[in-house]
Design a protein around this motif. Sequence first.
Motif, PDB file in Angstrom:
ATOM      1  N   CYS A 216      67.053 160.016 107.528  1.00 56.68           N
ATOM      2  CA  CYS A 216      66.006 158.919 107.633  1.00 56.68           C
ATOM      3  C   CYS A 216      65.200 159.046 108.724  1.00 56.68           C
ATOM      4  O   CYS A 216      64.079 158.758 108.362  1.00 56.68           O
ATOM      5  N   VAL A 217      65.697 159.253 109.904  1.00 55.85           N
ATOM      6  CA  VAL A 217      64.914 159.261 110.890  1.00 55.85           C
ATOM      7  C   VAL A 217      63.828 160.381 110.802  1.00 55.85           C
ATOM      8  O   VAL A 217      62.558 160.209 110.960  1.00 55.85           O
ATOM      9  N   GLY A 218      64.063 161.702 110.496  1.00 58.25           N
ATOM     10  CA  GLY A 218      63.190 162.817 109.869  1.00 58.25           C
ATOM     11  C   GLY A 218      62.191 162.255 108.915  1.00 58.25           C
ATOM     12  O   GLY A 218      61.100 162.494 108.993  1.00 58.25           O
ATOM     13  N   ARG A 219      62.545 161.835 107.909  1.00 59.33           N
ATOM     14  CA  ARG A 219      61.881 161.336 106.666  1.00 59.33           C
ATOM     15  C   ARG A 219      61.097 160.337 106.876  1.00 59.33           C
ATOM     16  O   ARG A 219      59.898 160.344 106.500  1.00 59.33           O
ATOM     17  N   GLY A 220      61.236 159.395 108.119  1.00 66.23           N
ATOM     18  CA  GLY A 220      60.158 158.545 108.607  1.00 66.23           C
ATOM     19  C   GLY A 220      58.977 159.221 108.921  1.00 66.23           C
ATOM     20  O   GLY A 220      57.918 158.751 108.366  1.00 66.23           O
ATOM     21  N   TRP A 221      59.018 160.055 110.018  1.00 65.84           N
ATOM     22  CA  TRP A 221      57.803 160.731 110.604  1.00 65.84           C
ATOM     23  C   TRP A 221      56.953 161.797 109.583  1.00 65.84           C
ATOM     24  O   TRP A 221      56.004 161.742 109.634  1.00 65.84           O
ATOM     25  N   ILE A 222      57.876 162.295 108.773  1.00 62.59           N
ATOM     26  CA  ILE A 222      57.312 163.290 107.825  1.00 62.59           C
ATOM     27  C   ILE A 222      56.663 162.431 106.761  1.00 62.59           C
ATOM     28  O   ILE A 222      55.665 162.938 106.323  1.00 62.59           O
ATOM     29  N   GLU A 223      57.268 161.457 106.207  1.00 67.56           N
ATOM     30  CA  GLU A 223      56.632 160.691 105.471  1.00 67.56           C
ATOM     31  C   GLU A 223      55.070 160.045 105.594  1.00 67.56           C
ATOM     32  O   GLU A 223      54.126 159.996 104.938  1.00 67.56           O
ATOM     33  N   TYR A 224      55.099 159.809 107.027  1.00 63.23           N
ATOM     34  CA  TYR A 224      53.984 159.361 107.544  1.00 63.23           C
ATOM     35  C   TYR A 224      52.887 160.343 107.390  1.00 63.23           C
ATOM     36  O   TYR A 224      51.538 160.139 107.542  1.00 63.23           O
ATOM     37  N   MET A 225      52.901 161.393 107.291  1.00 64.53           N
ATOM     38  CA  MET A 225      52.121 162.735 107.393  1.00 64.53           C
ATOM     39  C   MET A 225      51.641 162.906 106.137  1.00 64.53           C
ATOM     40  O   MET A 225      50.624 163.714 105.816  1.00 64.53           O
ATOM     41  N   ARG A 226      52.493 162.554 104.964  1.00 61.74           N
ATOM     42  CA  ARG A 226      51.889 162.932 103.629  1.00 61.74           C
ATOM     43  C   ARG A 226      50.620 162.260 103.152  1.00 61.74           C
ATOM     44  O   ARG A 226      50.341 160.824 103.615  1.00 61.74           O
ATOM     45  N   VAL A 227      49.710 162.775 102.432  1.00 54.32           N
ATOM     46  CA  VAL A 227      48.595 162.347 101.764  1.00 54.32           C
ATOM     47  C   VAL A 227      48.775 161.856 100.265  1.00 54.32           C
ATOM     48  O   VAL A 227      47.557 161.617  99.638  1.00 54.32           O
ATOM     49  N   ASP A 228      49.563 162.458  99.746  1.00 51.35           N
ATOM     50  CA  ASP A 228      49.785 162.118  98.029  1.00 51.35           C
ATOM     51  C   ASP A 228      49.928 160.610  97.962  1.00 51.35           C
ATOM     52  O   ASP A 228      50.285 159.785  98.761  1.00 51.35           O
ATOM     53  N   ASP A 229      49.524 160.089  96.701  1.00 50.04           N
ATOM     54  CA  ASP A 229      49.392 158.708  96.391  1.00 50.04           C
ATOM     55  C   ASP A 229      50.749 158.100  96.450  1.00 50.04           C
ATOM     56  O   ASP A 229      51.742 158.657  95.906  1.00 50.04           O
ATOM     57  N   ALA A 230      50.803 157.006  97.052  1.00 46.96           N
ATOM     58  CA  ALA A 230      52.380 156.213  97.066  1.00 46.96           C
ATOM     59  C   ALA A 230      51.937 154.766  97.124  1.00 46.96           C
ATOM     60  O   ALA A 230      50.860 154.498  97.650  1.00 46.96           O
ATOM     61  N   HIS A 231      52.711 154.042  96.899  1.00 49.07           N
ATOM     62  CA  HIS A 231      52.725 152.566  96.688  1.00 49.07           C
ATOM     63  C   HIS A 231      53.140 152.311  98.341  1.00 49.07           C
ATOM     64  O   HIS A 231      53.762 152.681  99.015  1.00 49.07           O
ATOM     65  N   HIS A 232      52.331 150.981  98.765  1.00 50.20           N
ATOM     66  CA  HIS A 232      52.347 150.703 100.135  1.00 50.20           C
ATOM     67  C   HIS A 232      52.861 149.317 100.312  1.00 50.20           C
ATOM     68  O   HIS A 232      52.504 148.336  99.375  1.00 50.20           O
TER      69      HIS A 232
END
Length: 314
Positions: A216-232
């Motif tokens: 989860c720690v890694g997924r948090g900062w990696i998710e922050y870098m993504r640019v694909d559409d996602a719900h916020h």
Amino acid sequence: MNLAYIPSPSHGVLYLGPIPLRGYAFCIIIGVFVAVWFGNKRWIARGGRSGTVADIAVWAVPFGLIGGRLYHVITDYELYFSEGRDWVDAFKVWEGGLGIWGAIALGALGAWIGARRRGVPMPAYADAVAPGIAFAQAIGRWGNWFNQELYGRETDLPWALHITSSEGGRVPGYYHPTFLYESLWCVGVGLLVIWADRRFKLGHGRAFALYVAAYCVGRGWIEYMRVDDAHHLLGLRLNNWTALIVFLLAVAYMWVSAKKRPGREAVVEPAAVASGGSVEGVSDGSADGVSDRPAGKTGAGAEGEEKTASADKG
């Protein structure tokens, strides 16, 4: 233009006659085999029977695939059920789209069913397969490379990912290879769990909880870098919130479990012991199955001590 970059494959599928060979599916399949193989080694080292991990995986893997797909379809429903979309595409798993949160949740349900049928404690099974799951995720992420998906922001770094496809709203260019970042992170998570399990002798599901928290720690900062559409929600992507909540739950489980049930299970598969199997290596739990029993206390040495003890009693 970048002089050095990671090229994207021109095709994500090859055809063997009429049979399509999809890179995404191959990565998932290879990952499953690695998880089962490595989990089996760790299970045997804990005193379990060979084949138990595979038997339970027969339940866990299909449940996990269904759960992963359901999570993706539910959280990205507009890709399949909005105007101009074909709902049948929701069943096309080979085109990508497996949410790890749903895969782990429903996969755990399948594993629980399999574990009950096999008569083994679910937490011990989860501890055995935890690092293998992390390695499987590391392999599975390369399926996103074949599909040219889930990349990050634009970059001119020498390891930038070159996206060449313009399908699905993609813009060709050079982007952060977030699939690679997550793949490497998952390898690190698997190694961390192996080290911590040997160092602290984690038991009762704590090795699995450590895997979840670290991922989860890694997924948090990696998710922050993504640019694909996602719900916020409140400015953060939905997956960031999910990672935060799951991280807190995993840490809380480790803390409560350590207080209530310290140490490690002495027996992970009662049937193996009942049939005359050995529980050596249970206290170590490492993949090599090395026991913590002092040297000279096994085999002939142990037998000699038993005879001496008998003579003293006589």
